[in-house]
Design an enzyme around this catalytic site. Structure first.
Site, short mmCIF file in Angstrom:
data_model
loop_
_atom_site.label_atom_id
_atom_site.label_comp_id
_atom_site.label_asym_id
_atom_site.label_seq_id
_atom_site.Cartn_x
_atom_site.Cartn_y
_atom_site.Cartn_z
N SER A 553 0.85 -1.19 0.00
CA SER A 553 0.00 0.00 0.00
C SER A 553 0.88 1.24 0.00
CB SER A 553 -0.89 0.01 1.25
OG SER A 553 -1.53 1.27 1.40
N TYR A 566 -2.69 -0.59 10.50
CA TYR A 566 -2.66 -0.89 9.07
C TYR A 566 -1.35 -0.42 8.44
CZ TYR A 566 -4.15 -1.01 4.16
OH TYR A 566 -4.23 -1.25 2.82
#
Length: 676
Positions: A553, A566
């Site tokens: 990501s 995250y």
């Protein structure tokens, strides 16, 4: 409107081809004669419709038929230059075609046109080939059928064989068909129904004779005991990548595993080495299985390391033997040797491993060898199995016409022969990746904790020759091992792994619980580690290199609010890419990553609540979140699952062969995520 003769031919063909007792996949051909008005003269034209080259009887359609003028086809007998030049007649078939379109005429077209009966079937039933390959096949044919079915000695398929069969039919008006030595059967009839009945009569009577007169245990005593099912599958999964890697020495292949009772009986029998060495006989068989298999001579329970070492020795011996076969029979105008690796590997107590350029060809090769086992059993039960000679096999395997057929095959897709394992593929980005890899030619394992979702995606992609679903909880080492074992048993190994499984919980630091932290790290950081570790074991056993791709990501680089768990686990994944690239490069395994920005539309993560959480952080309506992400990028474009899939293909499609340890941004341009 379809000609009635054509309709009856297709119906008969589909019925015959649907029953494996009648013929093998893509084996045999059928025909019908009839008339249609010639659009040029307005006069009736006598035609023959015959299954074209490469088709399958069970699924034959009108487009799979070649249509020829019967008068022109039969006139070829007057210009036939003799058996030494009979291959020239195949090109002449094109001058006999009626109209445009239709399939290319097969080598057996002459058989169907020259036999002066309206309907003809040429089939490869196991029972018929058992009689055809028996040492005393002519006598058995007489005993079983009297003068109702005649014996035609072995001759390579072609124009002369068509003349031979036509002569037998003319001289024996009472006959309904022939046994073709070393090959199969041909039957005929005045009507389609009569032809089908005659074909089935020959097959049935041969089968009944074998059952009534066959001696027990034609393969001899069982000298090995098959491993129990669970143990057998573990051993097969451990051996398969090694075998696939060896079978890919000349060109990469996909695998298929079979442990049916028929196979296990044969590979555990005392006569396995002797009978396997004789090879297959029917051309349809050995063109797919090679002239003979590689037989592993270790005991079922032998230590795995010893078996692997022995398999490598046997593989080298097999290659040397195949080269010898080629050199014994090749002439100055023979095609170059196509490859010396086995298509079939037989392992006592474990089963059969078959290989091919696609999963379908690998599976079909295995099915053909099962046909060959049935043929050997039948022939040995009533006589002795006596296949056609090695030189005849070579004449067919390296036939100029067969070489021309291979050259007509379409160019393989970029990921052909590659086996891809994609986690979290039941939805969103993983689904898009699985679909794209399959579209580019890969066999795909759709792995997801939600098995029903995975099965749905696999079904969208295609049948089991293209994609399978596996249940995979990536937080469990045992579950990961089991799912990759299923992948190996399905296709022979794994070449391309995409660590995509993920989830996200968006909370400020003070609200993030230990459970939140553990869950995200278990799924993405630990899950990627477990999958990569097990996949690397398979890839190293294969010795064929491979690709591991992490869907990380932009958050692995960009520090954003309310995102500590995250972001931290994505950073973990990103560094795993670098660490594994450094470690696995020695094995030819490339490890790369992709850093997407928020993928809203089609994303399982966003639909599961992450979208609402991130929308609240940024103060925008959830339905506007994708547009919000797009406006903060340089390109002002929203990132979709397909864009991430495109990047996976760019990394693995063959153009970036010297790239490893790279992260590719797929974020439409987020300056804060620029790599530096």
């Amino acid at each position: 409107m379809t000609n009635p003769a054509v309709r009856e031919l297709l119906e008969r063909s589909n019925r015959l081809g649907a029953d494996p007792r009648n013929t093998n996949y893509a084996g045999g051909n059928t025909s019908a004669k009839g008339s249609e008005t010639d659009p040029v003269t307005g006069e009736p034209a006598e035609l023959v419709w015959v299954k074209g080259s490469g088709g399958d009887l069970g699924t034959l359609t009108e487009q799979g038929l070649a249509i020829l003028r019967l008068d022109r086809l039969r006139a070829l007998a007057g210009v036939y230059p003799g058996v030494e030049r009979e291959d020239e007649m195949v090109a002449a078939f094109d001058y006999c075609l009626h109209g445009r379109g239709g399939a290319a005429p097969s080598i057996d077209t002459a058989m169907h046109g020259l036999v002066d009966v309206a309907h003809v079937d040429h089939l490869h039933p196991d029972s018929g080939i058992a009689i055809a390959t028996a040492a005393d096949g002519p006598a058995l044919t007489k005993e079983i059928f009297g003068d109702r079915v005649l014996w035609v000695p072995w001759r390579r398929p072609g124009f002369q064989l068509g003349l031979d069969i036509a002569a037998v039919q003319r001289a024996n008006p009472q006959a309904i068909g022939v046994i073709l030595g070393g090959h199969g059967i041909t039957a005929w009839g005045a009507t389609s129904a009569e032809c089908e009945a005659n074909s089935l009569e020959i097959i049935r009577r041969a089968r009944e004779y074998l059952a009534a007169h066959g001696r027990p245990a034609p393969f001899g005593a069982a000298v090995h005991t098959s491993l129990p099912v669970a143990e057998r599958r573990v051993r097969a999964a451990a051996l398969f990548p090694v075998l696939r890697g060896l079978a890919s020495t000349d060109r990469p292949v996909v695998g298929h595993y079979t442990d049916s009772g028929v196979v296990l009986d044969f590979v555990s029998s005392e006569r396995l080495p002797e009978l396997a060495e004789r090879g297959t006989s029917c051309p349809d068989h050995f063109l797919r299985t090679k002239v003979k298999p590689l037989v592993v001579d270790t005991a079922p329970g032998a230590p795995l390391d010893e078996v692997v070492a022995r398999v490598k020795e046997l593989h080298e011996a097999y290659r040397a033997d195949y080269r010898g076969y080629y050199e014994r029979h090749a002439t100055a105008d023979s095609p170059a040797m196509r490859g010396a690796d086995p298509a079939i590997v037989l392992v006592p107590g474990v089963g059969m491993f078959s290989f091919g350029a696609t999963k379908q060809t690998a599976r079909v090769a295995g099915e053909f060898y099962v046909n060959a086992i049935n043929v050997m059993r039948g022939a040995e039960a009533v006589s002795a199995y006596a296949p056609i000679g090695e030189s005849e096999k070579f004449r067919i395997e390296y036939w100029a016409l067969e070489e021309a057929k291979l050259r007509r095959m379409p160019k393989p897709k970029p990921l052909a022969t590659r086996v891809a394992y994609v986690t979290g593929a039941g939805s969103g980005i993983g689904r898009a990746i699985a679909r794209r890899l399959a579209a580019e030619g890969a066999c795909v394992i759709v792995a997801d904790r939600d098995f029903e979702a995975a099965r749905g995606v696999a079904g969208e992609i295609g049948g089991a020759d293209v994609a399978i679903a596996v249940r995979a909880d990536v937080t469990s080492a045992a579950a990961v091992v089991a799912s990759l074992r299923d992948a190996v048993l399905a296709f022979g190994g794994v070449d391309l792994v995409v660590n995509n499984a993920g989830l996200s919980i968006s909370k400020p630091l003070l609200d993030t619980t230990e459970a939140d932290w553990d869950l995200q790290h278990d799924v993405m950081a630990k899950g990627s580690f477990l999958v990569s570790r097990e996949a690397a074991r398979v890839m190293i056993r294969q010795g064929m290199g491979g690709d591991i791709v992490y869907i990380s990501s932009k958050n692995s680089i960009v520090a954003g609010p309310d995102n500590v768990a995250y972001g931290a686990t994505k950073a973990d994944q990103a560094h795993q890419v670098r660490l594994l690239a450094a470690e696995l490069g020695a094995h030819g395994v490339r490890v790369n990553g992709i850093n997407p920005d928020g993928v809203v539309r089609g994303s399982g993560i966003f639909a599961g609540g992450w979208g609402a959480q991130r929308a609240a952080v940024y103060g925008v309506p959830e339905e506007k979140l994708g547009a919000y992400y797009a406006q903060r990028t340089l390109l002002k474009r929203e990132v979709l699952p397909e864009h991430v899939a495109n990047a996976v293909f760019a990394l693995t499609g063959g153009d970036l062969t010297h790239t490893t340890g790279l992260h590719i941004p797929v974020d439409a341009g987020v300056p804060a995520a620029f790599l530096r």
